[in-house]
Each structure stands twice: as structure tokens, then as C-alpha cells.
Design a protein around this motif. Structure first.
Motif, PDB file in Angstrom:
ATOM      1  N   GLN A 297       0.731  -1.130  -0.072  1.00  0.00           N
ATOM      2  CA  GLN A 297       0.030  -0.014  -0.167  1.00  0.00           C
ATOM      3  C   GLN A 297       0.826   1.255   0.016  1.00  0.00           C
ATOM      4  OE1 GLN A 297      -2.117  -0.723   3.479  1.00  0.00           O
ATOM      5  NE2 GLN A 297      -3.330  -2.586   2.528  1.00  0.00           N
ATOM      6  N   ALA A 298       2.080   1.081   0.549  1.00  0.00           N
ATOM      7  CA  ALA A 298       2.912   2.132   0.670  1.00  0.00           C
ATOM      8  C   ALA A 298       3.632   2.724  -0.597  1.00  0.00           C
ATOM      9  CB  ALA A 298       3.979   2.253   1.888  1.00  0.00           C
ATOM     10  N   ALA A 299       3.648   1.843  -1.620  1.00  0.00           N
ATOM     11  CA  ALA A 299       4.269   2.085  -2.906  1.00  0.00           C
ATOM     12  C   ALA A 299       3.277   2.300  -4.082  1.00  0.00           C
ATOM     13  CB  ALA A 299       5.054   0.795  -3.386  1.00  0.00           C
ATOM     14  N   ALA A 300       3.517   3.272  -4.944  1.00  0.00           N
ATOM     15  CA  ALA A 300       2.429   3.535  -5.912  1.00  0.00           C
ATOM     16  C   ALA A 300       2.475   2.239  -6.869  1.00  0.00           C
ATOM     17  CB  ALA A 300       3.146   4.607  -6.756  1.00  0.00           C
ATOM     18  N   PRO A 301       1.093   1.831  -7.076  1.00  0.00           N
ATOM     19  CA  PRO A 301       1.021   0.821  -8.051  1.00  0.00           C
ATOM     20  C   PRO A 301       1.533   0.926  -9.423  1.00  0.00           C
ATOM     21  CG  PRO A 301      -1.257   1.470  -6.710  1.00  0.00           C
ATOM     22  CD  PRO A 301      -0.161   2.608  -6.567  1.00  0.00           C
ATOM     23  N   THR A 302       2.364   0.202  -9.831  1.00  0.00           N
ATOM     24  CA  THR A 302       3.039   0.287 -11.179  1.00  0.00           C
ATOM     25  C   THR A 302       2.504  -0.991 -11.563  1.00  0.00           C
ATOM     26  OG1 THR A 302       4.969  -0.527 -10.264  1.00  0.00           O
ATOM     27  CG2 THR A 302       4.657   1.634 -10.502  1.00  0.00           C
ATOM     28  N   ALA A 303       2.858  -1.344 -13.152  1.00  0.00           N
ATOM     29  CA  ALA A 303       2.581  -2.388 -14.093  1.00  0.00           C
ATOM     30  C   ALA A 303       3.564  -3.561 -13.532  1.00  0.00           C
ATOM     31  CB  ALA A 303       2.809  -2.206 -15.496  1.00  0.00           C
ATOM     32  N   ASP A 304       4.679  -3.245 -13.094  1.00  0.00           N
ATOM     33  CA  ASP A 304       5.521  -4.348 -12.560  1.00  0.00           C
ATOM     34  C   ASP A 304       5.207  -5.092 -11.631  1.00  0.00           C
ATOM     35  OD1 ASP A 304       6.507  -2.403 -10.883  1.00  0.00           O
ATOM     36  OD2 ASP A 304       8.321  -2.169 -11.787  1.00  0.00           O
ATOM     37  N   GLU A 305       4.113  -4.682 -10.648  1.00  0.00           N
ATOM     38  CA  GLU A 305       3.482  -5.618  -9.616  1.00  0.00           C
ATOM     39  C   GLU A 305       2.819  -6.421 -10.089  1.00  0.00           C
ATOM     40  OE1 GLU A 305       0.677  -3.549  -7.058  1.00  0.00           O
ATOM     41  OE2 GLU A 305       2.093  -1.779  -6.636  1.00  0.00           O
ATOM     42  N   LEU A 306       2.655  -6.861 -11.386  1.00  0.00           N
ATOM     43  CA  LEU A 306       2.188  -8.000 -12.017  1.00  0.00           C
ATOM     44  C   LEU A 306       2.963  -8.900 -12.440  1.00  0.00           C
ATOM     45  CD1 LEU A 306      -1.027  -6.630 -13.593  1.00  0.00           C
ATOM     46  CD2 LEU A 306      -0.696  -7.749 -11.212  1.00  0.00           C
ATOM     47  N   ASP A 307       4.414  -8.669 -12.623  1.00  0.00           N
ATOM     48  CA  ASP A 307       5.280  -9.292 -13.472  1.00  0.00           C
ATOM     49  C   ASP A 307       5.763 -10.767 -12.469  1.00  0.00           C
ATOM     50  OD1 ASP A 307       5.436  -7.491 -15.379  1.00  0.00           O
ATOM     51  OD2 ASP A 307       7.607  -6.642 -14.689  1.00  0.00           O
ATOM     52  N   SER A 308       6.048 -11.584 -13.459  1.00  0.00           N
ATOM     53  CA  SER A 308       6.661 -13.079 -12.834  1.00  0.00           C
ATOM     54  C   SER A 308       7.877 -12.731 -11.985  1.00  0.00           C
ATOM     55  CB  SER A 308       6.858 -13.883 -13.994  1.00  0.00           C
ATOM     56  OG  SER A 308       5.663 -13.801 -14.788  1.00  0.00           O
ATOM     57  N   ILE A 309       7.854 -13.263 -10.715  1.00  0.00           N
ATOM     58  CA  ILE A 309       8.929 -13.118 -10.000  1.00  0.00           C
ATOM     59  C   ILE A 309       9.019 -14.188  -9.063  1.00  0.00           C
ATOM     60  CG2 ILE A 309       8.821 -10.593  -9.534  1.00  0.00           C
ATOM     61  CD1 ILE A 309       7.458 -11.235  -6.894  1.00  0.00           C
ATOM     62  N   PHE A 310      10.258 -14.684  -8.383  1.00  0.00           N
ATOM     63  CA  PHE A 310      10.626 -15.584  -7.472  1.00  0.00           C
ATOM     64  C   PHE A 310      11.421 -14.944  -6.171  1.00  0.00           C
ATOM     65  CE2 PHE A 310      13.035 -18.957  -5.527  1.00  0.00           C
ATOM     66  CZ  PHE A 310      12.156 -19.832  -5.088  1.00  0.00           C
ATOM     67  N   ALA A 311      10.919 -15.259  -4.926  1.00  0.00           N
ATOM     68  CA  ALA A 311      11.836 -14.944  -3.963  1.00  0.00           C
ATOM     69  C   ALA A 311      11.792 -15.918  -2.782  1.00  0.00           C
ATOM     70  CB  ALA A 311      10.833 -13.827  -3.381  1.00  0.00           C
ATOM     71  N   ALA A 312      12.723 -15.869  -2.107  1.00  0.00           N
ATOM     72  CA  ALA A 312      13.100 -17.053  -1.320  1.00  0.00           C
ATOM     73  C   ALA A 312      13.497 -16.170   0.012  1.00  0.00           C
ATOM     74  CB  ALA A 312      13.965 -18.214  -1.636  1.00  0.00           C
ATOM     75  N   ARG A 313      13.249 -16.507   1.486  1.00  0.00           N
ATOM     76  CA  ARG A 313      13.974 -16.025   2.381  1.00  0.00           C
ATOM     77  C   ARG A 313      13.895 -17.019   3.439  1.00  0.00           C
ATOM     78  NH1 ARG A 313      15.137 -11.012   3.620  1.00  0.00           N
ATOM     79  NH2 ARG A 313      14.087 -10.245   1.698  1.00  0.00           N
ATOM     80  N   GLY A 314      15.015 -16.986   4.208  1.00  0.00           N
ATOM     81  CA  GLY A 314      15.634 -17.728   5.642  1.00  0.00           C
ATOM     82  C   GLY A 314      15.427 -16.742   6.846  1.00  0.00           C
ATOM     83  N   ILE A 315      14.949 -17.018   7.712  1.00  0.00           N
ATOM     84  CA  ILE A 315      15.199 -16.332   8.954  1.00  0.00           C
ATOM     85  C   ILE A 315      15.511 -17.223  10.192  1.00  0.00           C
ATOM     86  CG2 ILE A 315      13.824 -14.622  10.314  1.00  0.00           C
ATOM     87  CD1 ILE A 315      11.794 -14.082   7.986  1.00  0.00           C
ATOM     88  N   VAL A 316      16.416 -16.794  11.100  1.00  0.00           N
ATOM     89  CA  VAL A 316      16.321 -17.579  12.285  1.00  0.00           C
ATOM     90  C   VAL A 316      16.219 -16.278  13.499  1.00  0.00           C
ATOM     91  CG1 VAL A 316      18.149 -18.591  13.721  1.00  0.00           C
ATOM     92  CG2 VAL A 316      18.156 -18.956  11.286  1.00  0.00           C
ATOM     93  N   TYR A 317      15.324 -16.798  14.483  1.00  0.00           N
ATOM     94  CA  TYR A 317      14.979 -16.042  15.439  1.00  0.00           C
ATOM     95  C   TYR A 317      15.257 -16.531  16.763  1.00  0.00           C
ATOM     96  CZ  TYR A 317      11.179 -14.294  12.281  1.00  0.00           C
ATOM     97  OH  TYR A 317      10.699 -13.721  11.109  1.00  0.00           O
ATOM     98  N   GLN A 318      16.031 -15.857  17.768  1.00  0.00           N
ATOM     99  CA  GLN A 318      16.456 -16.396  19.105  1.00  0.00           C
ATOM    100  C   GLN A 318      15.731 -15.279  19.993  1.00  0.00           C
ATOM    101  OE1 GLN A 318      18.246 -18.862  19.849  1.00  0.00           O
ATOM    102  NE2 GLN A 318      17.837 -18.533  21.885  1.00  0.00           N
ATOM    103  N   GLN A 319      15.224 -16.029  20.923  1.00  0.00           N
ATOM    104  CA  GLN A 319      14.558 -15.429  22.011  1.00  0.00           C
ATOM    105  C   GLN A 319      15.068 -15.758  23.266  1.00  0.00           C
ATOM    106  OE1 GLN A 319      10.102 -14.768  22.327  1.00  0.00           O
ATOM    107  NE2 GLN A 319      10.158 -15.833  24.454  1.00  0.00           N
ATOM    108  N   GLU A 320      15.748 -14.785  24.230  1.00  0.00           N
ATOM    109  CA  GLU A 320      16.431 -15.255  25.419  1.00  0.00           C
ATOM    110  C   GLU A 320      15.605 -14.194  26.601  1.00  0.00           C
ATOM    111  OE1 GLU A 320      20.574 -13.921  24.823  1.00  0.00           O
ATOM    112  OE2 GLU A 320      20.846 -15.585  23.342  1.00  0.00           O
ATOM    113  N   ASP A 321      15.676 -14.998  27.657  1.00  0.00           N
ATOM    114  CA  ASP A 321      15.042 -14.427  28.914  1.00  0.00           C
ATOM    115  C   ASP A 321      15.762 -14.048  30.034  1.00  0.00           C
ATOM    116  OD1 ASP A 321      15.538 -16.914  29.892  1.00  0.00           O
ATOM    117  OD2 ASP A 321      13.185 -17.200  30.571  1.00  0.00           O
TER     118      ASP A 321
END
Length: 389
Positions: free
Chosen positions: A32-56
Motif C-alpha cells: 500500500q505504501a508504494a505507488a501501484p505500477t505495472a511491474d507489480e504483476l510481473d513474474s517473480i520468485f523470492a526466497a527468504r530464510g530467518i533465524v529467531y532467537q528469544q532469550e529471557d
């Protein structure tokens, strides 16, 4: 961005639900924060890995009567295919593996008492989405999702609309999400009760306005209403006599978040500032301030993004670390108590063609840390890859 995905829950089951909701809101807000453009419909692939550590902090963090250490490994895959000039379809898969004493204890007790099987030790979520953009810059989306973790199952669906005005200097958008969820009633002592429903309806409304050739502002309001079993089933509270009882919370919760963000270009770089206010029907109030700087090098191929965020909240009236007697509503979940939080992070992004694909791709690595005044500390490392197809 990743820093906004702050880990704010002490129980892994609750933590994963918070992460899922926060991730959906962050993705919607970013779009929503970005102006809609034609490339919002383009074919893409994305991958993300995340490691969370919580310490008390050696057991004294958050609620000192509960062990709150946790580690989460998360993977995200997104594939989007452009269908024609005005339509695209996407699929997203999210998976988590969890290591936490309270989570493992609840699972082991449930297995012993009820013989429950068929639930993995983490969480997965699958989402399908269809996007439409007209030649007049009107947008429409439909999406559906299914997620499951050991003590929770979620089915979601929703739609969104958007419109660009004034030669695309103004963007209006609204996104609506509905979840029909089921809570497995596994208690802290291993007892098992009949599953309970939880329903959530959320509306997110956004206005993005270009103020000048080098600045823009975004205003947003997120409204959410939940009904049903809103406590974490295997949370407990401690009494002065050493005995424990179930966590009990109202069966309805209304939440409101209002935020404003301002972004300004400084040459090739840019700075972003944000303020937000949160309030709900459980008398919990929160305020946040966020600052980011986007420093671009090597003709824009390399971007450094340092960030800082401060958050403070008051406690709900139902919270206490320990109770003298049973209450109508009672919780010792430290995320419903009073605390201040400081988080800082750095993301390094590099755009290059030829490493994994012939198309230009974006690679990023980030590290964030979040320290709370109640001695709960969080750290997370992210690795990401995004490419056009």
C-alpha cells in the motif's frame, strides 16, 4: 521491512500467530505504501530464510516464573506468474521449526494424555493470491490461506482494492482479511478439552501522497476484531500459595493501529521516519517511533539500510506476574504487561545479474536485535533472494 516483524510473544504458539499476522500486515502495508505500477504483476520468485532467537536473561526475563527461551527457523517461498497485461497469480509458502521448553512441554503432555498425533513441531502456512490491475490503475486482489501449528489451525480469505489518482501522485487502498481458526485446548497440566473457535476480521486502509519530487507520506489505519478463545490454551498463572490455574481472557478484542510514515530523498539516498499508536479494548496502549536510512553505493547496486525502532506499551488490566486469588480474567503473558523496547538493525542489499539467474536479482542479508525493559531479548538473522522471471 524485516525490523517491523518484531517478536513480541512469550509462548511459541502465540509467537507464531503473531508472526503470521504481523507478516500479513507488513506485506499489505508495504504494497500500500508504494505507488501501484505495472511491474507489480510481473513474474517473480523470492526466497527468504530467518533465524529467531528469544532469550529471557537466565530465566528472569518477561515473566520470571516461566521459561521463555525459544528458537525459530523460518523459510518463505514466493512465486508470482503474470497471466496477461492485467492479471497475475501468486503462491506463498511459509514454514517454521520451533525449539522452546514451554512448547515442547505442552506437546509432550498432550501426547501422553490424549495420544494426539499428526502435528509437526512447528508451523506452516500456504497462501494463494490473484491480482488485477486495470489500465486506469484500479487494482483488485483475492486471496486465501491455510495454516497449522501444534495447537492452532487457521483458514483465511480476503480481498483488497486500490486506486491511483492525480497522475499517480495519490494512492488509496483497502485490504480486508478474515480468519476462521481453531484452538486446540491443550492445558498446561496436559489435560485436553474440546477445541474452541477464534474468528478474526481485519481491515487495513491506506493513503499515500506524493508531497514533492523528493518526498511522500503514508497514512494508515488497521482495525481488527477478534472473537472466541483469545487466551493461549496452555498458558497459566501463578498464585501466592504456589498453585497454578489457566489463563483466562475476554472472548472479544478490538484493536486499532494508526500510523504515519514520511520518506524523503537526499540525493541518491533516502530517509524514512514513522510514528504509530496502538490501542485495544483490553486497555492496552502502545506507541512506536521508527527511523531508517537507505544509503546507496556503486551506482545503486549496493544498499545499506540501518534502522532503529522504539516501542512502549502499558499493561492490560488483566495482567499480573502473580495473583493472590483467582480472577474473572487473568494472565501472566509478558506481552500483555508494561515494557519499553529498543530495536536496531542493519540490512545489506546487492543487486546483480548472473549469479543464480541471467535476470537482475536482489540479494540481502540482515541482522536485528530487540531488547525489552522486562529483560526479554530477541535476535534475528535474515537471508533473502528476489529475482524477476
Amino acid at each position: 521491512m524485516l525490523l517491523t516483524r518484531l517478536i513480541t510473544a512469550i509462548r511459541p504458539a502465540f509467537l507464531l500467530r503473531i508472526l503470521a499476522v504481523t507478516y500479513a500486515i507488513v506485506v499489505a502495508t508495504a504494497a500500500q505504501a508504494a505507488a501501484p505500477t505495472a511491474d507489480e504483476l510481473d513474474s517473480i520468485f523470492a526466497a527468504r530464510g530467518i533465524v529467531y532467537q528469544q532469550e529471557d536473561d537466565g530465566g528472569s526475563g518477561g515473566n520470571p516464573t516461566i521459561e521463555e527461551d525459544a528458537t525459530i527457523y523460518e523459510g518463505i517461498l514466493l512465486f508470482q506468474q503474470r497471466l496477461n497485461e492485467n492479471n497475475a497469480a501468486s503462491f506463498k509458502a511459509v514454514g517454521d521449526l520451533v525449539t522452546a521448553a514451554s512448547y515442547d512441554d505442552a506437546r509432550d503432555k498432550a501426547e501422553t494424555v490424549s495420544g494426539a498425533t499428526g502435528y509437526n513441531p512447528g508451523r506452516f502456512n500456504l497462501e494463494g493470491r490473484w491480482k488485477y490491475r486495470s489500465d486506469s490503475r484500479t487494482g483488485f486482489t483475492l486471496h486465501t490461506s491455510y495454516g497449522q501449528e501444534y495447537a492452532y489451525r487457521s483458514t483465511g480469505y480476503g480481498f483488497g482494492i486500490s486506486q491511483s489518482l492525480n497522475e499517480e501522485s495519490t494512492q488509496l487502498s483497502a485490504d480486508f482479511q478474515f480468519y476462521d481458526d481453531t484452538v486446540r485446548m491443550i492445558r498446561y497440566d496436559g489435560s485436553k478439552e474440546t477445541d474452541e473457535p477464534r474468528d478474526t476480521a481485519t481491515g487495513a486502509f491506506s493513503l499515500t501522497q506524493t508531497l514533492s519530487p523528493v518526498s511522500l507520506m503514508n497514512l494508515s489505519w488497521v482495525y481488527s476484531r477478534q472473537r472466541g478463545m483469545l487466551a493461549t490454551s496452555f498458558n497459566s498463572v501463578l498464585f501466592d500459595n504456589g498453585e497454578r490455574d489457566f489463563e483466562v481472557l475476554p472472548d472479544e478484542r478490538v484493536r486499532n493501529t494508526v500510523s504515519v510514515r514520511y520518506k524523503h530523498a537526499i540525493g541518491e539516498d533516502s530517509v524514512q521516519l514513522g510514528l504509530s499508536h496502538y490501542q485495544d479494548s483490553w486497555e492496552l496502549d502502545g506507541q512506536a517511533f521508527e527511523a531508517r536510512y537507505f544509503y546507496r553505493l556503486n551506482d545503486g547496486q549496493l544498499t545499506l539500510e540501518p534502522s532503529y525502532r522504539f516501542y512502549t506499551q502499558t499493561a492490560t488490566e488483566y495482567f499480573s506476574e502473580q495473583f493472590s486469588a483467582p480472577q474473572n480474567y487473568q494472565t501472566s503473558d509478558s506481552d500483555l504487561g508494561h515494557f519499553d523496547g529498543h530495536s536496531a538493525g542493519l540490512v545489506l542489499s546487492y543487486r546483480k545479474a548472473g549469479w543464480l539467474t541471467k535476470e537482475p536479482s536482489n540479494y540481502d542479508i540482515g541482522f536485528n536485535m530487540y531488547r525489552r525493559s522486562d529483560d526479554l531479548n530477541f535476535y534475528w538473522l535474515t537471508l533473502g533472494w528476489y529475482t524477476a522471471l
